[in-house]
Design a protein around this motif. Structure first.
Motif, mmCIF file in Angstrom:
data_model
loop_
_atom_site.group_PDB
_atom_site.id
_atom_site.type_symbol
_atom_site.label_atom_id
_atom_site.label_comp_id
_atom_site.label_asym_id
_atom_site.label_seq_id
_atom_site.Cartn_x
_atom_site.Cartn_y
_atom_site.Cartn_z
ATOM 1 N N GLU A 1 0.880 -1.122 0.243
ATOM 2 C CA GLU A 1 -0.132 0.195 0.009
ATOM 3 C C GLU A 1 0.776 1.296 -0.109
ATOM 4 O OE1 GLU A 1 -2.475 -0.562 3.363
ATOM 5 O OE2 GLU A 1 -3.937 -2.303 2.283
ATOM 6 N N LEU A 2 1.931 1.346 1.029
ATOM 7 C CA LEU A 2 2.680 2.399 0.988
ATOM 8 C C LEU A 2 3.639 2.702 -0.572
ATOM 9 C CD1 LEU A 2 4.401 2.046 4.382
ATOM 10 C CD2 LEU A 2 2.735 3.756 3.678
ATOM 11 N N TYR B 1 -2.211 -8.648 -3.342
ATOM 12 C CA TYR B 1 -2.326 -8.001 -4.620
ATOM 13 C C TYR B 1 -3.855 -7.684 -5.110
ATOM 14 C CZ TYR B 1 2.460 -9.696 -4.675
ATOM 15 O OH TYR B 1 3.797 -10.079 -4.599
ATOM 16 N N LYS B 2 -4.767 -8.735 -4.863
ATOM 17 C CA LYS B 2 -6.157 -8.535 -5.178
ATOM 18 C C LYS B 2 -6.721 -7.590 -4.173
ATOM 19 C CE LYS B 2 -6.888 -12.861 -7.767
ATOM 20 N NZ LYS B 2 -7.887 -14.228 -7.643
ATOM 21 N N LYS B 3 -6.354 -7.731 -2.941
ATOM 22 C CA LYS B 3 -6.811 -6.728 -1.999
ATOM 23 C C LYS B 3 -6.647 -5.446 -2.035
ATOM 24 C CE LYS B 3 -7.588 -6.028 3.158
ATOM 25 N NZ LYS B 3 -7.215 -6.734 4.075
ATOM 26 N N CYS B 4 -5.455 -5.226 -2.701
ATOM 27 C CA CYS B 4 -4.913 -3.725 -3.066
ATOM 28 C C CYS B 4 -5.619 -3.329 -4.468
ATOM 29 C CB CYS B 4 -3.386 -3.569 -3.080
ATOM 30 S SG CYS B 4 -2.833 -3.652 -1.640
ATOM 31 N N ARG C 1 -3.918 3.360 -12.140
ATOM 32 C CA ARG C 1 -3.936 4.370 -10.961
ATOM 33 C C ARG C 1 -5.426 4.595 -10.585
ATOM 34 N NH1 ARG C 1 -0.928 9.512 -10.266
ATOM 35 N NH2 ARG C 1 -2.190 10.798 -8.949
ATOM 36 N N ARG C 2 -6.439 4.419 -11.661
ATOM 37 C CA ARG C 2 -7.955 4.733 -11.350
ATOM 38 C C ARG C 2 -8.393 3.447 -10.433
ATOM 39 N NH1 ARG C 2 -8.006 3.649 -16.873
ATOM 40 N NH2 ARG C 2 -9.119 1.697 -17.365
ATOM 41 N N ALA D 1 -9.784 3.920 -6.637
ATOM 42 C CA ALA D 1 -11.168 3.286 -6.116
ATOM 43 C C ALA D 1 -11.028 2.514 -5.013
ATOM 44 C CB ALA D 1 -11.751 2.443 -7.301
ATOM 45 N N VAL D 2 -9.835 1.773 -4.892
ATOM 46 C CA VAL D 2 -9.655 0.789 -3.509
ATOM 47 C C VAL D 2 -9.401 1.354 -2.380
ATOM 48 C CG1 VAL D 2 -8.397 -1.153 -2.694
ATOM 49 C CG2 VAL D 2 -8.946 -1.340 -5.182
#
Length: 111
Positions: free
Chosen positions: A42-43, A72-75, A103-104, A108-109
């Motif tokens: 995430e960072l 990866y899917k969670k991000c 990026r989009r 959204a996540v």
């Protein structure tokens, strides 16, 4: 004494098209499955998209690495393809999968 905990690497940055490859890992197995990889991811994605203004990030992962794939899917990463039976180890084969995030999709996540 300092020990390496893990790493996040942006590489092969294509500035003209704003794309990059990433790799990451947590060294000591006692630190696996504790959410550290998710936090590093995430960072790192925040840096890639907000600071470097990239539009796409991609990575490869072996099919047997189910925890990494879930992170990866969670991000927001999407499975985009792969190479069947890419890795041969100890009489077993493993597919190498390609994941990417735009990026989009990341925006959204993270909301």
């Amino acid at each position: 004494m300092r020990l390496l905990f893990g790493f996040f690497k942006l590489e092969s940055i294509d500035w003209a098209n704003r794309n990059a490859w990433i790799s990451l890992g947590i060294g000591d197995q006692t630190n696996w499955n504790k959410g550290y990889g998710q936090e590093i991811l995430e960072l790192g994605l925040g840096f890639a998209f907000e600071e470097l203004n990239l539009s796409r990030v991609q990575l490869t992962v072996f099919d047997s690495n189910k925890c990494a794939i879930a992170a990866y899917k969670k991000c927001g990463f999407k499975h985009e393809g792969g190479h069947r039976e890419y890795l041969q180890r100890d009489g077993q084969t493993d597919d190498m999968l390609l994941f990417g995030i735009l990026r989009r999709e990341w925006e959204a996540v993270k909301k």
